[in-house]
Design a protein around this motif. Structure first.
Motif, PDB file in Angstrom:
ATOM      1  N   MET A 100      43.169  47.021  42.037  1.00 27.44           N
ATOM      2  CA  MET A 100      43.026  47.405  40.636  1.00 27.44           C
ATOM      3  C   MET A 100      42.356  46.297  39.821  1.00 27.44           C
ATOM      4  N   LEU A 101      42.682  45.047  40.112  1.00 26.26           N
ATOM      5  CA  LEU A 101      42.058  43.936  39.377  1.00 26.26           C
ATOM      6  C   LEU A 101      40.547  43.909  39.599  1.00 26.26           C
ATOM      7  N   HIS A 102      40.141  44.086  40.864  1.00 25.38           N
ATOM      8  CA  HIS A 102      38.701  44.131  41.145  1.00 25.38           C
ATOM      9  C   HIS A 102      38.034  45.273  40.385  1.00 25.38           C
ATOM     10  N   LEU A 103      38.680  46.426  40.392  1.00 25.87           N
ATOM     11  CA  LEU A 103      38.130  47.593  39.707  1.00 25.87           C
ATOM     12  C   LEU A 103      38.039  47.317  38.203  1.00 25.87           C
ATOM     13  N   LEU A 117      44.384  43.631  29.988  1.00 27.06           N
ATOM     14  CA  LEU A 117      44.213  44.556  31.101  1.00 27.06           C
ATOM     15  C   LEU A 117      44.696  43.919  32.407  1.00 27.06           C
ATOM     16  N   TYR A 118      44.296  42.685  32.680  1.00 28.16           N
ATOM     17  CA  TYR A 118      44.734  42.019  33.916  1.00 28.16           C
ATOM     18  C   TYR A 118      46.253  41.838  33.918  1.00 28.16           C
ATOM     19  N   ALA A 120      51.240  44.372  46.260  1.00 23.70           N
ATOM     20  CA  ALA A 120      50.256  43.334  45.899  1.00 23.70           C
ATOM     21  C   ALA A 120      48.828  43.805  46.195  1.00 23.70           C
ATOM     22  N   TYR A 121      48.664  44.524  47.300  1.00 18.92           N
ATOM     23  CA  TYR A 121      47.332  45.006  47.661  1.00 18.92           C
ATOM     24  C   TYR A 121      46.789  45.980  46.612  1.00 18.92           C
ATOM     25  N   ILE A 123      44.929  36.832  42.924  1.00 17.76           N
ATOM     26  CA  ILE A 123      45.664  37.113  41.685  1.00 17.76           C
ATOM     27  C   ILE A 123      45.713  35.860  40.810  1.00 17.76           C
ATOM     28  N   THR A 124      45.877  34.718  41.445  1.00 23.58           N
ATOM     29  CA  THR A 124      45.891  33.462  40.678  1.00 23.58           C
ATOM     30  C   THR A 124      44.588  33.281  39.892  1.00 23.58           C
ATOM     31  N   LYS A 125      43.474  33.628  40.544  1.00 21.68           N
ATOM     32  CA  LYS A 125      42.197  33.513  39.848  1.00 21.68           C
ATOM     33  C   LYS A 125      42.168  34.366  38.567  1.00 21.68           C
ATOM     34  N   TYR A 126      42.676  35.579  38.679  1.00 22.90           N
ATOM     35  CA  TYR A 126      42.675  36.441  37.499  1.00 22.90           C
ATOM     36  C   TYR A 126      43.575  35.880  36.403  1.00 22.90           C
TER      37      TYR A 126
END
Lengths: 319, 319, 319, 319, 319, 319
Positions: free
Chosen positions: C167-170, C186-187, C161-162, C116-119
């Motif tokens: 959803m972030l990957h998608l 979006l993120y 969180a999972y 999540i930090t990366k996003y």
């Protein structure tokens, strides 16, 4: 001795033969297993519980097993229930046959074949006539033995064909009063509209839904069959499309299973006749078990209504 | 000179070539006839009125006629309208061709054929692969030229194939993240789901509904086609039923045209991907015509919503 | 010995450790009290009845108590039920810990924090980035332990969180195919959309609704939190309004809990991605317990549908 | 001379001052531009068309311009329309002011401030009283000038405060008959329920929706404001949650804009009082323009009903 | 000793008199019959089971039998249940009367007659006054003893008249604030709106629906009665039609039983007042049994909502 | 010369007599008044515009005025429109009568009186027979001249009686096939079901709704009439309730105007027959104006469907 299950009331003593219609195992609140049985004869069915059942009992009391039962008729949550005193499977000595316990259409298969054949002969449009004859012939055997539905209406042996015959008679009467109707289309639509049920359902007795029935439904199955038949017979032209449309739209609304609403007059009439015959049959069935001056049990397929039988009605004889 | 209709605003002077997209005659309140014209180039379309038209005008200004038009862009009821100053049909001397005025998918047909072929090659289940290949081949020509719909989304030449290619790419990305998905089924479902439109619609340009389209619909038509293909290829078994089910259920709900809801995982995913690609396309289309900080016009197929383009959005280039 | 509850079938003998998930007292029809227990391990849960329970039993068999149980797996109304032969609370000697019996997200908290930090680092709009980071930090602890829902989907430790990571990957995959999407928005919308659940729900395990959860709901709670955060950070401008709108509209329709429908493209996409991930997870869950060629149990959150697992599906390993 | 627009009928000659309420340009079917004007005085409004308008006319006839108009009252599609004979903007010599043409609440702002202050003083719960006073003070100026809605009911200057005062009086009467009601909560809910409209709407006259109004709505805006106020005042505890719930649920149903239904008695009563006052006002408004023995025009906000004024009703004087 | 059933909690020992409200026979899973009893006193009711009942027990424990009961209060599926230790019918020696166990309106019949008479005297329109007086007189006796409904609200002796008196007071308060209301019409509508219930229901205690109630409903019954009364009194004119309309439309929507929506202002107000009084009564009833800081049980007639009683509420005394 | 309006197509020259069916004044966009006329003969109607009309024209062209018209048939928005060349009111010299221009039922009143009388004679239950005869006699005159509806179906002189006669014939045919039906009840229900329309509507030609029609509706009006008739004839007992129920429930659902669903078999059948006859009539009407191979215009009362007339249909003669 009473003539059949339909004539028993609370408090009656019971001593007769019955057939197992359905059976499922439950666990009582004391932790012991028991069987929920549905038992039937030709006039109706009744629930019963077999307490403290053994693993062998489970093997024995399966659908279409014939039984000798004694007991008493009680009431449980507003429905009759048979309190079993003695119960045993029958042997050859009892001299009873499965066919004695299965409800069947009031007309013989021969009569129904004859009637429907007459209507097919009346058709003048060759494309419509050939398609109808071809498809009826292809599925003739199941068509004349399957029920019209798993429950609600015409759920008896040959119920499908009986429903079709009744609808054909009704269509003929109506066409006499409204002469603009195209009887070729209307008769063909009636004969084919539910034919997909011979693929949707598993068999003539204790029918379930097949995989195709669940994933596609009898309407899509039948539209498909008409397409294949037209291909095989080399028939092209609007008759194929219109006949497919009659089948496709006969439930009238998307939420009732028809992706297209009726857009041809005979499609609308087919829907109304189908609805009419099914409703009359369902109403007669519950009313025949009800005394004048009383309300029937609630009927799910009639939007859960309870019907009233006027007290000034003369008792009619159950067919 | 501006690059195309999509770039004109109220007050702009117009002087360029356009094609007639639609034309209908009305009567003005002074009793004189006029023509309602919809004129288009590759970037969009605009309404215009031709006042006091003669019977000859009616003959001339028909769909796909090319015109030289000068005028001014006005606003009428919140939509742009072209006020015609001069208008004339083109001659050979103008050197313009119909294909210059028709919106087409952003990928060439060759590219799309190649892409889709790759996905078919990836399929491992032979029944699914053969059915898909057979049906795509049977309708290859219209499949690669038809629009995906009469309006709302992908309503341009080759829109159907373009929609399918986008969905396939999306499916592949998703299947990487959710590896339990059966890509054979999913790719086949995507390729076939709207193929019935080549029978439901009248052609690649200015498409209308055919009789079969109106009375049966592209879903029933395609289920039918799968049945006939299976018969011809001698394929039996669950693959035929499941693939038919994917097509049948891809609109998800009876009131949206699917008599059966998705009952297989890939059927549900097919529905979601179809919905996803169509919605993105529709949103991008209206947003590309809207300035940051403004609302778009209402979009019927998005439940009549008006979308907002945040003022912190960088302007993006219309594809 | 079997690897976990998810692998047991009717007739299997059971002898292993389990944790109490829920417990309630009922009265048998013979007037004696008994306990309805739900017992779980990391792979699933099962119902069981403890007959003739004493008042002490009531005190002992409470949620999160660990038990040693022997018995047999039966079926009751279509669901598995454990018939208890022996049962006792564990002591230290048994060497089992609560954390061995609680289902947890398949990714570690550390991994998820990292992802999540990366996003968040990828975001370029400073207002959006600061708001997101501030709110995530404020509720970091519960965010990484709470479930995503009380039931239906992601109802396990760290489920929230999972769900967000998936959803972030998608979203990233999709944005690659549809490059007009604003990934900042979006993120941020994905990370914040369900964060209000850390106030709506009571805790990471056996979660219930809090008073604020019941009277306001996680959507209003979170919109409120964004407003307060903006105030505290001194952020003004459209980003605050748009981000609040993304949260407010992510259930898409009033009857699903969103008083405003999505009116920004990324709001619509957020809704679709949320829906997509939740549905896939629910489908995989029931299908993983179903044999090829069979239908799953009915899934309430999928409009009570029963899904079919094609018989040509290769068995897949439960993740 | 008639006293105001509300008293004119078809055929009347008109010669008086009016204010432009709205103006839009259209194109006549002869290709010439004209202006659609809505003209108003304090008693009502009327449509008019200014044919063959010049570009200068467009600049002149904008909202809140005062005009001298002569003409005749006609009927067009069941609504009155003013046929303009002469029209000119006013000069200082005419001696008319905008405030003479704007409909205003029947109570002065001073009176309303006083009334509402009295209700706040009656509150005994300090948390509720402080929150209410703080928020009212923060938005005092717009609260006492804004309309209660863009259309339908109380759409006049100070309509919002007038609606609140009427509801408070009604609440007091009702609480006398049903003494279990908590008047602190009820009065606070009434005062705050629509306060978010001062952010949702653009101003006291000719109001439109702001961006926050469109994307969040006055309900979410106000719940947010309560949260921020509580933070600033250091108030914690159930009062904040309950008061937020009253605002959140005052439209009663999701499809009417409330994501949570009323779950506190005073929330339900607030909804009913709000509905009651709005409906009475709307009914009185249309009935005041209708003769005994006639039906009113259809009222959109009353489910498009047309109301009947009994012929035995004594004429009442328009307030 | 506690003052009444409403004051008992789980674990309390019970030793007092109760009346049978309802009784039905069931069969335990061990095959033995038992009675489901609902027992009541003036403060409320409770469920109880009489195990292993004899045929004589069935004859004895019928509605309105008085009993001496000892036992213990348990909880079963979230509702209280009385576990019977000892139970016997009372004899004369016990000195208890049925009227001690029946809930009655909080006002005496004399008071209510007086109140309603005052409202009738206030009416000035002679047609409306005569019709109201005539019909009230015709059904005076049942009107002052019947409940207002079989369940949900005002389901106690004289509940119908009590509901009407409360509505009249409310109407008077409202008419003071909104002086355009026609109180003749409104009072008459209130007095007559539910009068048809004296024909729809079977009696003042333990009411059921009559045949006319089921087939026609109290609304049609009353419209009919107004028609007959007008004929008998020789009253013609709009008053009869309008008054019939008020009764016909007082449920507001077709799906709630009114074939016509309110089209007269007083009809709309009648509907709102009816709704208001019924809802307040239902909410007070469940809240009076709930502690501050807790939720009530779900209330079917309030769309199955569960209400919250704020923890800052002072306990109020049950009326 | 053509035989009537129904036979004209776009482009035809028109020169014949017509009657004004409806007339309303509008204002053209050039500010000049014109009349919207609907003109009819016995075969149908057509729209026409009379431009630049004088105040005298308004007085002259009112409903039921006979005209001599020449012009040309055009198409406007998909409907035919008559472009007037010459138009004048007729004088005695033209020798035309209103009755020549009004559509009337295809059976004479005498024939219908006779037919209905025969059905009444067949009734055996004296209560049912007396009630039916009494009510028919009371409203005999309007019953045999009124239309069955303002629009949609049977909207012609004597349409009500004609609809009843058709339904009686249909009922007789059906009762022959389903002999359990009580024809006394069914015939009486058919004769009375719409009789309230003689009070709901204003007259036999160009009918509107009366005040009673709008506020009560024909169903409540007729239930009322049955109650009064029973009182006058001294008839008591279930027949009155059941017959009232048949009328009350004949629209089947609350949202279609019936507060009670059919709860007696003959009530359900009455609803189906009513629906059947109305639908057939509506379908025949639009199909008679449509060529084989074409779709009809959309029919509002058939859920806005457009019907297709198969191209293999033989043309039928319009009755």
């Amino acid at each position: 001795m009473k003539k059949g299950l339909a004539h028993y009331k609370v408090g009656d003593v019971f001593d007769a033969y019955l057939m197992v219609k359905a059976s499922s195992k439950s666990m009582a609140s004391n932790g012991k297993p028991f069987l929920n049985l549905t038992l039937q004869d030709q006039t109706g069915d009744i629930e019963a519980k077999l307490w403290d059942c053994s693993p062998e009992d489970e093997q024995v009391y399966t659908p279409q097993t014939l039984l000798k039962v004694t007991g008493e008729v009680n009431s449980y949550r507003g429905k009759l229930q048979l309190k079993i005193k003695q119960i045993r499977p029958t042997s050859e000595l009892d001299g009873v046959r499965i066919s004695d316990f299965i409800e069947t259409a009031p007309l013989s298969q021969e009569t129904m074949v004859e009637e429907i054949t007459k209507y097919i002969f009346e058709m003048q449009n060759p494309a419509i006539q050939r398609l109808t004859r071809h498809l009826l012939k292809k599925y003739q055997e199941p068509f004349f033995t399957y029920p019209a539905a798993v429950k609600n209406h015409h759920e008896f042996v040959s119920g499908l064909a009986y429903h079709v015959v009744s609808m054909l008679h009704l269509a003929k009467s109506i066409a006499r009063l409204y002469p603009t109707l195209n009887t070729d289309l209307l008769y063909a639509g009636i004969i084919l509209h539910d034919l997909g049920k011979v693929i949707e359902l598993s068999g003539p007795v204790a029918a379930n839904y097949t995989l195709e029935g669940k994933l596609l439904g009898h309407i899509s199955i039948m539209v498909n069959e008409i397409g294949i038949a037209a291909k095989e017979l080399g028939i092209e032209g609007e008759e194929v499309t219109i006949l497919s449309h009659l089948v496709l739209s006969h439930h009238s609304k998307p939420e009732w299973g028809s992706p297209k609403a009726p857009m041809v007059r005979e499609a609308e009439v087919l829907h109304m006749i189908d609805n009419f015959d099914a409703k009359i049959i369902m109403m007669d069935r519950v009313l025949s078990k009800t005394e004048p001056g009383e309300f029937t049990e609630k009927v799910f397929a009639l939007e859960n209504r309870s019907l009233y039988k006027p007290s000034f009605e003369k008792e009619w004889i159950k067919k």
